[in-house]
Design an enzyme around this catalytic site. Structure first.
Site, PDB file in Angstrom:
ATOM      1  N   LYS A  22       4.451  18.387  -9.776  1.00 60.69           N
ATOM      2  CA  LYS A  22       3.774  17.222 -10.376  1.00 60.69           C
ATOM      3  C   LYS A  22       2.258  17.350 -10.222  1.00 60.69           C
ATOM      4  O   LYS A  22       1.506  17.136 -11.159  1.00 60.69           O
ATOM      5  CB  LYS A  22       4.245  15.935  -9.690  1.00 60.69           C
ATOM      6  CG  LYS A  22       3.423  14.723 -10.051  1.00 60.69           C
ATOM      7  CD  LYS A  22       3.827  13.498  -9.268  1.00 60.69           C
ATOM      8  CE  LYS A  22       3.176  13.360  -7.929  1.00 60.69           C
ATOM      9  NZ  LYS A  22       1.803  12.808  -7.924  1.00 60.69           N
ATOM     10  N   ASN A  23       1.819  17.719  -9.017  1.00 61.62           N
ATOM     11  CA  ASN A  23       0.376  17.737  -8.751  1.00 61.62           C
ATOM     12  C   ASN A  23      -0.349  18.890  -9.436  1.00 61.62           C
ATOM     13  O   ASN A  23      -1.578  18.939  -9.428  1.00 61.62           O
ATOM     14  CB  ASN A  23       0.102  17.777  -7.238  1.00 61.62           C
ATOM     15  CG  ASN A  23       0.300  16.408  -6.609  1.00 61.62           C
ATOM     16  OD1 ASN A  23       0.543  15.429  -7.309  1.00 61.62           O
ATOM     17  ND2 ASN A  23       0.196  16.351  -5.290  1.00 61.62           N
ATOM     18  N   CYS A 120     -12.643  -0.931  -7.311  1.00 65.16           N
ATOM     19  CA  CYS A 120     -13.479  -1.337  -6.171  1.00 65.16           C
ATOM     20  C   CYS A 120     -14.902  -0.800  -6.326  1.00 65.16           C
ATOM     21  O   CYS A 120     -15.182   0.002  -7.190  1.00 65.16           O
ATOM     22  CB  CYS A 120     -12.904  -0.799  -4.867  1.00 65.16           C
ATOM     23  SG  CYS A 120     -11.332  -1.534  -4.494  1.00 65.16           S
ATOM     24  N   ARG A 125     -15.224   3.485  -2.529  1.00 61.62           N
ATOM     25  CA  ARG A 125     -14.166   4.063  -3.378  1.00 61.62           C
ATOM     26  C   ARG A 125     -14.204   5.576  -3.311  1.00 61.62           C
ATOM     27  O   ARG A 125     -15.272   6.175  -3.438  1.00 61.62           O
ATOM     28  CB  ARG A 125     -14.412   3.685  -4.844  1.00 61.62           C
ATOM     29  CG  ARG A 125     -13.570   2.587  -5.446  1.00 61.62           C
ATOM     30  CD  ARG A 125     -12.268   2.382  -4.852  1.00 61.62           C
ATOM     31  NE  ARG A 125     -11.279   3.347  -5.282  1.00 61.62           N
ATOM     32  CZ  ARG A 125     -10.012   3.283  -4.941  1.00 61.62           C
ATOM     33  NH1 ARG A 125      -9.601   2.322  -4.165  1.00 61.62           N
ATOM     34  NH2 ARG A 125      -9.165   4.174  -5.373  1.00 61.62           N
ATOM     35  N   PRO A 126     -13.083   6.192  -3.121  1.00 64.28           N
ATOM     36  CA  PRO A 126     -13.127   7.646  -2.984  1.00 64.28           C
ATOM     37  C   PRO A 126     -13.212   8.422  -4.291  1.00 64.28           C
ATOM     38  O   PRO A 126     -12.368   9.256  -4.568  1.00 64.28           O
ATOM     39  CB  PRO A 126     -11.836   7.949  -2.225  1.00 64.28           C
ATOM     40  CG  PRO A 126     -10.931   6.828  -2.568  1.00 64.28           C
ATOM     41  CD  PRO A 126     -11.763   5.650  -2.918  1.00 64.28           C
ATOM     42  N   VAL A 127     -14.203   8.147  -5.126  1.00 70.83           N
ATOM     43  CA  VAL A 127     -14.487   9.071  -6.231  1.00 70.83           C
ATOM     44  C   VAL A 127     -15.949   9.499  -6.157  1.00 70.83           C
ATOM     45  O   VAL A 127     -16.469  10.100  -7.084  1.00 70.83           O
ATOM     46  CB  VAL A 127     -14.163   8.484  -7.633  1.00 70.83           C
ATOM     47  CG1 VAL A 127     -12.664   8.431  -7.865  1.00 70.83           C
ATOM     48  CG2 VAL A 127     -14.816   7.149  -7.844  1.00 70.83           C
ATOM     49  N   ASP A 128     -16.596   9.181  -5.014  1.00 67.45           N
ATOM     50  CA  ASP A 128     -18.008   9.522  -4.867  1.00 67.45           C
ATOM     51  C   ASP A 128     -18.254  11.030  -4.986  1.00 67.45           C
ATOM     52  O   ASP A 128     -19.243  11.464  -5.574  1.00 67.45           O
ATOM     53  CB  ASP A 128     -18.559   8.970  -3.533  1.00 67.45           C
ATOM     54  CG  ASP A 128     -17.684   9.306  -2.345  1.00 67.45           C
ATOM     55  OD1 ASP A 128     -16.476   9.593  -2.559  1.00 67.45           O
ATOM     56  OD2 ASP A 128     -18.172   9.297  -1.208  1.00 67.45           O
ATOM     57  N   LEU A 129     -17.321  11.831  -4.473  1.00 71.86           N
ATOM     58  CA  LEU A 129     -17.511  13.290  -4.536  1.00 71.86           C
ATOM     59  C   LEU A 129     -17.486  13.777  -5.988  1.00 71.86           C
ATOM     60  O   LEU A 129     -18.270  14.652  -6.376  1.00 71.86           O
ATOM     61  CB  LEU A 129     -16.409  14.008  -3.741  1.00 71.86           C
ATOM     62  CG  LEU A 129     -16.754  14.371  -2.296  1.00 71.86           C
ATOM     63  CD1 LEU A 129     -17.081  13.147  -1.470  1.00 71.86           C
ATOM     64  CD2 LEU A 129     -15.617  15.129  -1.647  1.00 71.86           C
ATOM     65  N   ASP A 309       1.154  15.484   2.214  1.00 74.48           N
ATOM     66  CA  ASP A 309       2.256  14.993   1.380  1.00 74.48           C
ATOM     67  C   ASP A 309       3.634  15.281   1.990  1.00 74.48           C
ATOM     68  O   ASP A 309       4.657  14.872   1.426  1.00 74.48           O
ATOM     69  CB  ASP A 309       2.171  15.600  -0.033  1.00 74.48           C
ATOM     70  CG  ASP A 309       1.051  14.968  -0.848  1.00 74.48           C
ATOM     71  OD1 ASP A 309       0.467  13.963  -0.392  1.00 74.48           O
ATOM     72  OD2 ASP A 309       0.750  15.488  -1.935  1.00 74.48           O
ATOM     73  N   ILE A 331      -6.100  13.486   6.609  1.00 75.87           N
ATOM     74  CA  ILE A 331      -6.572  13.454   5.216  1.00 75.87           C
ATOM     75  C   ILE A 331      -6.761  12.024   4.709  1.00 75.87           C
ATOM     76  O   ILE A 331      -7.777  11.701   4.098  1.00 75.87           O
ATOM     77  CB  ILE A 331      -5.603  14.210   4.260  1.00 75.87           C
ATOM     78  CG1 ILE A 331      -5.289  15.611   4.789  1.00 75.87           C
ATOM     79  CG2 ILE A 331      -6.146  14.259   2.836  1.00 75.87           C
ATOM     80  CD1 ILE A 331      -6.404  16.606   4.752  1.00 75.87           C
ATOM     81  N   ARG A 401       8.064   8.282  -9.570  1.00 78.07           N
ATOM     82  CA  ARG A 401       6.791   8.861  -9.981  1.00 78.07           C
ATOM     83  C   ARG A 401       6.750  10.356  -9.676  1.00 78.07           C
ATOM     84  O   ARG A 401       6.068  11.102 -10.374  1.00 78.07           O
ATOM     85  CB  ARG A 401       5.629   8.192  -9.239  1.00 78.07           C
ATOM     86  CG  ARG A 401       5.352   6.772  -9.685  1.00 78.07           C
ATOM     87  CD  ARG A 401       4.133   6.249  -8.982  1.00 78.07           C
ATOM     88  NE  ARG A 401       3.103   7.274  -8.965  1.00 78.07           N
ATOM     89  CZ  ARG A 401       2.185   7.414  -8.012  1.00 78.07           C
ATOM     90  NH1 ARG A 401       2.140   6.570  -7.013  1.00 78.07           N
ATOM     91  NH2 ARG A 401       1.298   8.378  -8.058  1.00 78.07           N
TER      92      ARG A 401
HETATM   93  C1  UD1 Z   1      -4.381  15.088  -4.226  1.00 73.42           C
HETATM   94  C2  UD1 Z   1      -2.894  14.943  -4.473  1.00 73.42           C
HETATM   95  C3  UD1 Z   1      -2.239  14.129  -3.364  1.00 73.42           C
HETATM   96  C4  UD1 Z   1      -2.574  14.734  -2.000  1.00 73.42           C
HETATM   97  C5  UD1 Z   1      -4.068  14.936  -1.842  1.00 73.42           C
HETATM   98  C6  UD1 Z   1      -4.430  15.687  -0.559  1.00 73.42           C
HETATM   99  C7  UD1 Z   1      -2.709  14.999  -6.886  1.00 73.42           C
HETATM  100  C8  UD1 Z   1      -2.406  14.270  -8.147  1.00 73.42           C
HETATM  101  N1  UD1 Z   1      -2.697  14.292  -5.767  1.00 73.42           N
HETATM  102  O1  UD1 Z   1      -4.934  13.781  -4.272  1.00 73.42           O
HETATM  103  O2  UD1 Z   1      -0.822  14.116  -3.577  1.00 73.42           O
HETATM  104  O3  UD1 Z   1      -2.087  13.882  -0.991  1.00 73.42           O
HETATM  105  O4  UD1 Z   1      -4.593  15.699  -2.945  1.00 73.42           O
HETATM  106  O5  UD1 Z   1      -3.788  16.910  -0.502  1.00 73.42           O
HETATM  107  O6  UD1 Z   1      -2.912  16.208  -6.886  1.00 73.42           O
HETATM  108  N2  UD1 Z   1     -12.099  11.305  -1.070  1.00 73.42           N
HETATM  109  C9  UD1 Z   1     -13.327  10.671  -1.003  1.00 73.42           C
HETATM  110  N3  UD1 Z   1     -14.163  10.752  -2.098  1.00 73.42           N
HETATM  111  C10 UD1 Z   1     -13.808  11.423  -3.240  1.00 73.42           C
HETATM  112  C11 UD1 Z   1     -12.562  12.076  -3.285  1.00 73.42           C
HETATM  113  C12 UD1 Z   1     -11.714  12.001  -2.184  1.00 73.42           C
HETATM  114  O7  UD1 Z   1     -13.657  10.051   0.006  1.00 73.42           O
HETATM  115  O8  UD1 Z   1     -14.600  11.443  -4.193  1.00 73.42           O
HETATM  116  C13 UD1 Z   1     -11.173  11.271   0.113  1.00 73.42           C
HETATM  117  C14 UD1 Z   1      -9.833  10.596  -0.186  1.00 73.42           C
HETATM  118  O9  UD1 Z   1      -9.883   9.208   0.003  1.00 73.42           O
HETATM  119  C15 UD1 Z   1      -8.944  11.263   0.852  1.00 73.42           C
HETATM  120  C16 UD1 Z   1      -9.518  12.686   0.950  1.00 73.42           C
HETATM  121  O10 UD1 Z   1     -10.830  12.603   0.425  1.00 73.42           O
HETATM  122  O11 UD1 Z   1      -9.092  10.631   2.087  1.00 73.42           O
HETATM  123  C17 UD1 Z   1      -8.730  13.736   0.173  1.00 73.42           C
HETATM  124  O12 UD1 Z   1      -8.590  13.308  -1.156  1.00 73.42           O
HETATM  125  P1  UD1 Z   1      -8.363  14.333  -2.361  1.00 73.42           P
HETATM  126  O13 UD1 Z   1      -8.191  15.707  -1.817  1.00 73.42           O
HETATM  127  O14 UD1 Z   1      -9.424  14.116  -3.373  1.00 73.42           O
HETATM  128  O15 UD1 Z   1      -6.954  13.829  -2.914  1.00 73.42           O
HETATM  129  P2  UD1 Z   1      -6.516  13.581  -4.404  1.00 73.42           P
HETATM  130  O16 UD1 Z   1      -7.076  14.614  -5.312  1.00 73.42           O
HETATM  131  O17 UD1 Z   1      -6.725  12.148  -4.748  1.00 73.42           O
END
Ligand code: UD1
Length: 422
Positions: A22-23, A120, A125-129, A309, A331, A401
């Site tokens: 899926k991922n 949020c 919000r964790p999309v800052d990266l 996971d 994580i 899912r």
């Molecule tokens: C992906 C996987 C998810 C898995 C995760 C970690 C998919 C669809 N999902 O999620 O199943 O558990 O990798 O292996 O592939 N973070 C920030 N800012 C950001 C981005 C991330 O703070 O901009 C934080 C997140 O909150 C989290 C950590 O970084 O604590 C890791 O997140 P990330 O590796 O980005 O996970 P996903 O890509 O969302």
């Protein structure tokens, strides 16, 4: 709402075909936005998340066709014309991975308006990266009413980007965006997860120039155009690890087919320390359970470490271990939601900060429990398979899912499991 009912005590015997990941499938589907030619993805699992993402992509003008069954199941996506660069809150809130559309839309169309997942405020919000890295490629980013407005009228420009910590999603977003940027991009501290490598390989098949996939430094040289391609989705390592752990909770022996032991290289020693036997052969892994298992400590880490996971499923296995197990989650901040539910089944688990200490009990007991997220829900099924009596897991839409035909797969190998509709 559907529930799943499991009566424990039946050992698992037989073979299970592992589905496509899926991922990996989700980011691969998003990559279809990068080209006006069709992208054919083989071995796409039949899951709710895949259908939701198809809907999200349709809103941008992507058409989707499905053909074939199981490992030959092929999803062909065609983004001949991007009809909208807006990803609405109603769709994005359903699935965090849909935020990945921002990079490809920006790269191909020079603009994107994408809802923040969950709506949020930025910073918390964790999309800052994702956003900081896109800014490094020259995008202008503004936030307005819960939406990210991104634009790059002159196109994106290659840059050197060092991620402050590993993010799978941010790495994938940047791989897609930088493939169509002008000039060279270097991503440091990039995610090495196999699903990210799979995406990179598909992008290469589409004409992207990428080096260093699977290492923490990835180099890209932008190209002006990407083409269609045909790509096979790699096997789901989380599904494989989950069934291996279920052999631990339920007993028996399972041959896991159409997969690759390398995908769970860091998990195998943990399973063998716990007392399971893991035998590898080309394209398959056989897991057997000789009886009582021992407590083992694990810490979740980015790949190649122990995957977050699989943390919940491993905790279910450790609930009946001999002695104690310390499970540390590094994580995600809030990923122990399964603990109170396992507690309802008799597990003894104490949480202190990021670490859960599990003191093994001889047997868990069936109980009504509630699924709180995807991996948590499957950990409750793993626990129920080895528990005395009957467990009912509610809110199983989480499960749908991410685990393809789980009741079918488990009942074929001897589990007493059924879905109660409604
Ligand atoms: C992906 C996987 C998810 C898995 C995760 C970690 C998919 C669809 N999902 O999620 O199943 O558990 O990798 O292996 O592939 N973070 C920030 N800012 C950001 C981005 C991330 O703070 O901009 C934080 C997140 O909150 C989290 C950590 O970084 O604590 C890791 O997140 P990330 O590796 O980005 O996970 P996903 O890509 O969302």
């Amino acid at each position: 709402m559907d529930r799943i009912e499991i009566t424990g005590g039946m050992p698992l015997q037989g073979e299970i075909t592992i589905s496509g990941a899926k991922n990996a499938a989700l980011p691969l589907m998003v990559a279809s936005l990068l080209t006006d030619e069709p992208l054919a993805l083989v071995n796409v699992p039949d899951l709710a998340d895949i259908r939701t993402l198809s809907e999200i992509l349709a809103a941008h003008g992507v058409t989707a066709e499905i053909a074939g069954e199981t490992t030959a199941r092929t999803l062909t996506l065609s983004a001949r014309q991007i009809t909208s660069t807006v990803a609405h809150y109603d769709l994005v809130r359903k699935m965090r991975a849909s935020f990945l559309v921002i990079g490809p839309l920006l790269a191909r169309c020079g603009e994107a308006k994408v809802s923040l997942p969950g709506g949020c405020a930025i910073g918390t919000r964790p999309v800052d990266l994702h956003l900081n890295a896109l800014e490094r490629l020259g995008a202008q980013i503004e936030l307005e009413d819960g939406y990210v407005l991104a634009s790059a009228p002159q196109g994106l420009k290659g840059a050197e980007i060092e991620f402050p910590f590993v993010s799978v999603g941010a790495t994938q977003n940047l791989l897609m965006a930088a493939s169509l940027a002008k000039g060279d991009t270097i991503l440091r501290n990039a995610a090495r997860e196999p699903e990210t490598v799979d995406l990179g390989q598909c992008l290469i098949a589409m004409g992207a120039k990428i080096e260093g996939l699977g290492t923490s430094t990835v180099k890209l040289t932008g190209v002006s155009r990407l083409t269609g391609a045909r790509h096979t989705v790699l096997p789901d390592r989380i599904e494989m690890g989950t069934y291996a752990m279920m052999v631990g909770t339920a007993g028996g022996q399972l041959r896991l087919r159409q997969t690759d032991a390398d995908l769970i290289r860091s998990v195998i020693p943990v399973l063998t320390h716990a007392g399971l036997t893991v035998k590898e052969a080309p394209g398959e892994v056989t897991v057997s359970n000789g009886g009582q298992h021992l407590g083992v400590d694990v810490t979740t880490e980015p790949y190649p470490g122990f995957p977050t996971d699989l943390q919940a499923q491993f905790m279910a296995l450790m609930s009946t271990c001999q002695g104690k197990s310390h499970i540390t989650e590094t994580i995600f901040e809030n990923r122990f939601m399964h603990v109170p539910e396992l507690g309802r089944m008799g597990a003894r688990i104490a949480i202190d900060g990021q670490t859960a200490t599990v003191t093994g009990v001889p047997k868990l007991k069936g109980a009504p429990v509630m699924a709180t997220d995807l991996r948590a829900s499957v950990s409750l099924i793993a626990a129920a398979l080895g528990a005395e009596g009957t467990t009912t897991v509610s809110r199983v839409y989480h499960l749908d899912r991410g685990f393809e035909k789980i009741e079918d797969k488990l009942s074929k190998v001897g589990a007493q499991i059924r879905r109660i509709r409604g």
